[in-house]
Design an enzyme around this catalytic site. Structure first.
Site, PDB file in Angstrom:
ATOM      1  N   SER A 146      -7.614  -3.174   6.071  1.00  0.00           N
ATOM      2  CA  SER A 146      -6.520  -2.333   5.607  1.00  0.00           C
ATOM      3  C   SER A 146      -5.174  -2.998   5.866  1.00  0.00           C
ATOM      4  O   SER A 146      -4.985  -3.678   6.889  1.00  0.00           O
ATOM      5  CB  SER A 146      -6.543  -0.982   6.324  1.00  0.00           C
ATOM      6  OG  SER A 146      -5.393  -0.221   6.005  1.00  0.00           O
ATOM      7  N   TYR A 159      -7.218   4.572  13.066  1.00  0.00           N
ATOM      8  CA  TYR A 159      -7.577   3.889  11.821  1.00  0.00           C
ATOM      9  C   TYR A 159      -6.985   2.482  11.795  1.00  0.00           C
ATOM     10  O   TYR A 159      -7.694   1.498  11.538  1.00  0.00           O
ATOM     11  CB  TYR A 159      -7.084   4.699  10.625  1.00  0.00           C
ATOM     12  CG  TYR A 159      -7.401   4.071   9.294  1.00  0.00           C
ATOM     13  CD1 TYR A 159      -8.664   4.199   8.719  1.00  0.00           C
ATOM     14  CD2 TYR A 159      -6.443   3.331   8.601  1.00  0.00           C
ATOM     15  CE1 TYR A 159      -8.971   3.621   7.498  1.00  0.00           C
ATOM     16  CE2 TYR A 159      -6.736   2.748   7.380  1.00  0.00           C
ATOM     17  CZ  TYR A 159      -7.997   2.898   6.830  1.00  0.00           C
ATOM     18  OH  TYR A 159      -8.292   2.315   5.622  1.00  0.00           O
TER      19      TYR A 159
END
Length: 253
Positions: A146, A159
């Site tokens: 990400s 995350y």
């Protein structure tokens, strides 16, 4: 020529479904994995170009699940040349407004799914490759990271942290698995429009998101899938250890 075989985790929707489709279009036989939504995964499976595809289920964050997922894919496809670790979870847990109980539970679930799950799948995949008749040469592992690993995720720190760890795992394994002929890479997408993220694009938020990229649009799953398909190819070996930014120049490093 024998068709290559790929396992795509989290393949029942969004980015995973696009990756499965792109790999199938490139000639792979694909095992589409889902956690529980077999109907959605079956719909993706039925729409894939080519034949010989498979459906695999299991919670990648559950202890012991990785072995069963790899074994199921190998049993149905005959082997797995390409492992795409796409399955993941995202939860927002701002530290100042999240209870300690929810904070602790959230961290553990994200670590289990976003980091330990891919690590376990990689171990069992490499074990399979080392013991198969043709050996591991030419295999590929592609991890879906990400942009948030670099830019930060202030409302979703677990995350961002798990994706950063996945990038580091990618580069460590690229060095350790290179002598076996296994190339390990990752992609780091920015925001991607999917059915899950569509509710975040209400009103002015859509224009704000579009302006993040100088290309003037929001990414779609096929943008990520194209990069993954190339990294999965035999010609991408020399990119081993690379984390490719797929964010439309919305974040540069």
């Amino acid at each position: 020529m024998t068709r290559r075989c790929a396992l795509v985790t989290g393949g029942s929707r969004g980015i995973g479904a696009a990756i499965a489709t792109e790999l199938a279009a490139a000639g792979h036989r694909v095992a589409v994995h889902c956690r529980t939504d077999s109907a959605a995964a079956k719909a993706v499976l039925d729409a894939l170009p080519g034949t010989g595809h498979a459906l695999v289920t299991g919670d990648v964050g559950a202890p012991g699940a990785a072995r069963k997922i790899i074994e199921s894919a190998v049993e149905q496809l005959g082997t797995v040349d390409v492992l795409v670790n796409n399955a993941g979870v995202y939860t927002e847990q701002p530290v100042a407004t999240t209870s300690y109980e929810d904070w602790r539970a959230g961290w553990r679930r994200l670590v289990d799914v976003n980091l330990l799950g891919p690590a376990d799948l990689i171990w069992h995949h490499v074990d399979h490759l080392r013991h198969r008749l043709q050996g591991p040469q030419g295999a590929r592992i592609v991890n879906i990271g990400s942009r948030g690993a670099y830019r930060g995720e202030p409302n979703a720190p677990a995350y961002g942290a798990t994706k950063a760890a996945l990038h580091a795992l990618t580069q460590s394994l690229a060095q350790s698995l290179g002598p076996l002929g296994i190339a390990v890479t990752a992609v780091a997408p920015g925001f991607v429009r999917t059915d899950l993220t569509e509710p975040m694009l209400v009103g002015p938020a859509e224009d704000d998101m579009r302006r993040q990229s100088p290309l003037g649009r929001i990414a779609v799953p096929s943008d990520v899938a194209a990069a993954v398909a190339w990294l999965s190819s035999t010609g991408a070996e020399w990119c081993s250890g690379t984390v490719i930014d797929v964010n439309g120049a919305s974040h540069l490093r």
